[in-house]
Write a protein that holds these residues in place. Structure first.
Motif, PDB file in Angstrom:
ATOM      1  N   TYR A  82       0.821  -1.217   0.000  1.00  0.00           N
ATOM      2  CA  TYR A  82       0.000   0.000   0.000  1.00  0.00           C
ATOM      3  C   TYR A  82       0.852   1.261   0.000  1.00  0.00           C
ATOM      4  CZ  TYR A  82      -3.677  -3.283   1.081  1.00  0.00           C
ATOM      5  OH  TYR A  82      -4.548  -4.346   1.019  1.00  0.00           O
ATOM      6  N   ASP A  83       0.271   2.303  -0.595  1.00  0.00           N
ATOM      7  CA  ASP A  83       0.913   3.619  -0.642  1.00  0.00           C
ATOM      8  C   ASP A  83       0.428   4.538   0.474  1.00  0.00           C
ATOM      9  OD1 ASP A  83       2.425   3.303  -3.218  1.00  0.00           O
ATOM     10  OD2 ASP A  83       0.390   2.936  -3.951  1.00  0.00           O
ATOM     11  N   GLY A  84      -0.738   4.252   1.049  1.00  0.00           N
ATOM     12  CA  GLY A  84      -1.284   5.117   2.080  1.00  0.00           C
ATOM     13  C   GLY A  84      -2.374   4.419   2.866  1.00  0.00           C
ATOM     14  N   LEU A  85      -2.745   5.040   3.992  1.00  0.00           N
ATOM     15  CA  LEU A  85      -3.734   4.488   4.916  1.00  0.00           C
ATOM     16  C   LEU A  85      -4.776   5.552   5.242  1.00  0.00           C
ATOM     17  CD1 LEU A  85      -4.682   2.349   7.067  1.00  0.00           C
ATOM     18  CD2 LEU A  85      -3.035   3.420   8.635  1.00  0.00           C
ATOM     19  N   VAL A  86      -6.052   5.157   5.251  1.00  0.00           N
ATOM     20  CA  VAL A  86      -7.140   6.041   5.675  1.00  0.00           C
ATOM     21  C   VAL A  86      -7.812   5.423   6.896  1.00  0.00           C
ATOM     22  CG1 VAL A  86      -9.366   7.068   5.062  1.00  0.00           C
ATOM     23  CG2 VAL A  86      -7.537   6.932   3.347  1.00  0.00           C
ATOM     24  N   ILE A  87      -7.958   6.239   7.951  1.00  0.00           N
ATOM     25  CA  ILE A  87      -8.625   5.808   9.179  1.00  0.00           C
ATOM     26  C   ILE A  87      -9.815   6.731   9.421  1.00  0.00           C
ATOM     27  CG2 ILE A  87      -8.408   5.325  11.632  1.00  0.00           C
ATOM     28  CD1 ILE A  87      -5.358   5.146  11.218  1.00  0.00           C
ATOM     29  N   PRO A  88     -11.035   6.278   9.076  1.00  0.00           N
ATOM     30  CA  PRO A  88     -12.219   7.087   9.350  1.00  0.00           C
ATOM     31  C   PRO A  88     -12.549   7.079  10.843  1.00  0.00           C
ATOM     32  CG  PRO A  88     -12.638   5.411   7.655  1.00  0.00           C
ATOM     33  CD  PRO A  88     -11.352   5.073   8.323  1.00  0.00           C
ATOM     34  N   GLY A  89     -13.430   7.997  11.223  1.00  0.00           N
ATOM     35  CA  GLY A  89     -13.848   8.094  12.612  1.00  0.00           C
ATOM     36  C   GLY A  89     -15.142   7.358  12.890  1.00  0.00           C
ATOM     37  N   GLY A  90     -15.947   7.940  13.749  1.00  0.00           N
ATOM     38  CA  GLY A  90     -17.165   7.282  14.206  1.00  0.00           C
ATOM     39  C   GLY A  90     -16.898   6.533  15.498  1.00  0.00           C
ATOM     40  N   ARG A  91     -17.730   5.541  15.767  1.00  0.00           N
ATOM     41  CA  ARG A  91     -17.547   4.767  16.999  1.00  0.00           C
ATOM     42  C   ARG A  91     -16.567   3.618  16.826  1.00  0.00           C
ATOM     43  NH1 ARG A  91     -22.501   2.662  19.586  1.00  0.00           N
ATOM     44  NH2 ARG A  91     -23.431   2.637  17.547  1.00  0.00           N
ATOM     45  N   ALA A  92     -16.320   3.190  15.596  1.00  0.00           N
ATOM     46  CA  ALA A  92     -15.457   2.028  15.356  1.00  0.00           C
ATOM     47  C   ALA A  92     -14.048   2.161  15.951  1.00  0.00           C
ATOM     48  CB  ALA A  92     -15.389   1.720  13.864  1.00  0.00           C
ATOM     49  N   PRO A  93     -13.380   3.319  15.838  1.00  0.00           N
ATOM     50  CA  PRO A  93     -12.015   3.399  16.369  1.00  0.00           C
ATOM     51  C   PRO A  93     -11.892   3.048  17.839  1.00  0.00           C
ATOM     52  CG  PRO A  93     -12.418   5.239  14.927  1.00  0.00           C
ATOM     53  CD  PRO A  93     -13.740   4.545  15.119  1.00  0.00           C
ATOM     54  N   GLU A  94     -12.946   3.315  18.613  1.00  0.00           N
ATOM     55  CA  GLU A  94     -12.901   3.055  20.050  1.00  0.00           C
ATOM     56  C   GLU A  94     -12.591   1.592  20.337  1.00  0.00           C
ATOM     57  OE1 GLU A  94     -15.609   4.464  23.687  1.00  0.00           O
ATOM     58  OE2 GLU A  94     -16.675   3.195  22.242  1.00  0.00           O
ATOM     59  N   TYR A  95     -13.159   0.675  19.547  1.00  0.00           N
ATOM     60  CA  TYR A  95     -12.873  -0.741  19.785  1.00  0.00           C
ATOM     61  C   TYR A  95     -11.841  -1.311  18.812  1.00  0.00           C
ATOM     62  CZ  TYR A  95     -16.191  -1.792  16.015  1.00  0.00           C
ATOM     63  OH  TYR A  95     -16.833  -1.855  14.805  1.00  0.00           O
ATOM     64  N   LEU A  96     -11.698  -0.731  17.626  1.00  0.00           N
ATOM     65  CA  LEU A  96     -10.668  -1.216  16.701  1.00  0.00           C
ATOM     66  C   LEU A  96      -9.273  -1.064  17.310  1.00  0.00           C
ATOM     67  CD1 LEU A  96     -11.908   0.109  13.242  1.00  0.00           C
ATOM     68  CD2 LEU A  96     -11.851  -2.275  14.024  1.00  0.00           C
ATOM     69  N   ARG A  97      -9.082  -0.052  18.142  1.00  0.00           N
ATOM     70  CA  ARG A  97      -7.772   0.169  18.760  1.00  0.00           C
ATOM     71  C   ARG A  97      -7.395  -0.936  19.738  1.00  0.00           C
ATOM     72  NH1 ARG A  97      -9.042   5.220  22.879  1.00  0.00           N
ATOM     73  NH2 ARG A  97     -10.974   4.341  23.693  1.00  0.00           N
ATOM     74  N   LEU A  98      -8.338  -1.780  20.086  1.00  0.00           N
ATOM     75  CA  LEU A  98      -8.053  -2.924  20.958  1.00  0.00           C
ATOM     76  C   LEU A  98      -7.509  -4.121  20.183  1.00  0.00           C
ATOM     77  CD1 LEU A  98     -11.273  -2.772  23.171  1.00  0.00           C
ATOM     78  CD2 LEU A  98      -9.015  -1.754  23.626  1.00  0.00           C
ATOM     79  N   ASN A  99      -7.544  -4.058  18.852  1.00  0.00           N
ATOM     80  CA  ASN A  99      -7.079  -5.156  18.012  1.00  0.00           C
ATOM     81  C   ASN A  99      -5.578  -4.992  17.770  1.00  0.00           C
ATOM     82  OD1 ASN A  99      -6.368  -6.346  15.273  1.00  0.00           O
ATOM     83  ND2 ASN A  99      -8.395  -7.231  15.616  1.00  0.00           N
ATOM     84  N   SER A 100      -4.781  -5.939  18.219  1.00  0.00           N
ATOM     85  CA  SER A 100      -3.320  -5.808  18.129  1.00  0.00           C
ATOM     86  C   SER A 100      -2.826  -5.728  16.684  1.00  0.00           C
ATOM     87  CB  SER A 100      -2.633  -6.947  18.870  1.00  0.00           C
ATOM     88  OG  SER A 100      -2.972  -8.194  18.304  1.00  0.00           O
TER      89      SER A 100
END
Length: 195
Positions: free
Chosen positions: A81-99
């Motif tokens: 990949y050339d780049g990464l996109v991280i959208p917001g919302g409620r998902a980041p709150e629990y996605l950050r728990l995934n190692s």
């Protein structure tokens, strides 16, 4: 212009505009986007949430669309990949728990590949410990986390229409900043648009 390959990490109740609009912009320009979610495979969907600013002390939330997963999360290799996109919302709150999510973000940061993160997406950047010394913005409620992670907070105007570039990061506070956020991400990618 050479087409770029972008990774987008989403989860259930990702902010609707913050995944759909960047996805469509990047495809329109000719880039390819692999949309991934831990525990989901291509053809699966995540539910989105529409957040709006209606004069309350915080944003309101309504059920959005279904957003399709296009690539298998377990097969992600950052070098592809050339780049990464991280959208917001409620998902980041629990996605950050995934190692593995954290490993992917750290690898993008260490390789100095462009990372576009918006709104609550910066919660994942905080958890990945990649913001030390970076100037950024986020949804205002995320500011304490960003600052404690060693970032320099950049205040934006009240309409949330600005984005901040620092190194290989471009951050924005919310979906009204899409034009500026995506323009700056495309610049980091080296994408040239001829008018």
């Amino acid at each position: 212009m050479a087409a770029k390959k972008i990774l987008m990490i989403v989860g259930d109740y990702v902010e609707d505009y913050e995944c759909m609009v960047p996805y469509q912009i990047l495809l329109t320009i000719g880039h390819s986007v692999d949309v991934v979610c831990p525990g989901k495979k291509p053809g699966d969907v995540v539910k989105t949430a529409v957040h709006d600013f209606e004069g309350d002390q915080t944003y309101s939330e309504k059920r959005g669309h279904n957003f399709a997963i296009t690539f298998n999360f377990d097969d992600v290799k950052v070098d592809n990949y050339d780049g990464l996109v991280i959208p917001g919302g409620r998902a980041p709150e629990y996605l950050r728990l995934n190692s593995r999510v954290i490993e992917i973000v750290k690898e993008f940061a260490n390789k100095k590949k462009p990372i576009a993160s918006i709104c609550h997406g910066q919660q994942i950047l905080v958890a990945a410990d990649v913001l030390n010394g970076i100037t950024c913005t986020a949804y205002p409620a995320v500011m304490p986390d960003v600052v404690k992670a060693g970032a320099k907070w950049e205040e934006v105007n009240n309409t949330f229409t600005n984005a901040v570039v620092s190194g290989n990061f471009v951050t924005a506070p919310a979906w009204p900043a899409h034009p500026e956020w995506m323009r700056k991400f495309l610049e980091l990618l080296g994408t040239k648009i001829e008018l």
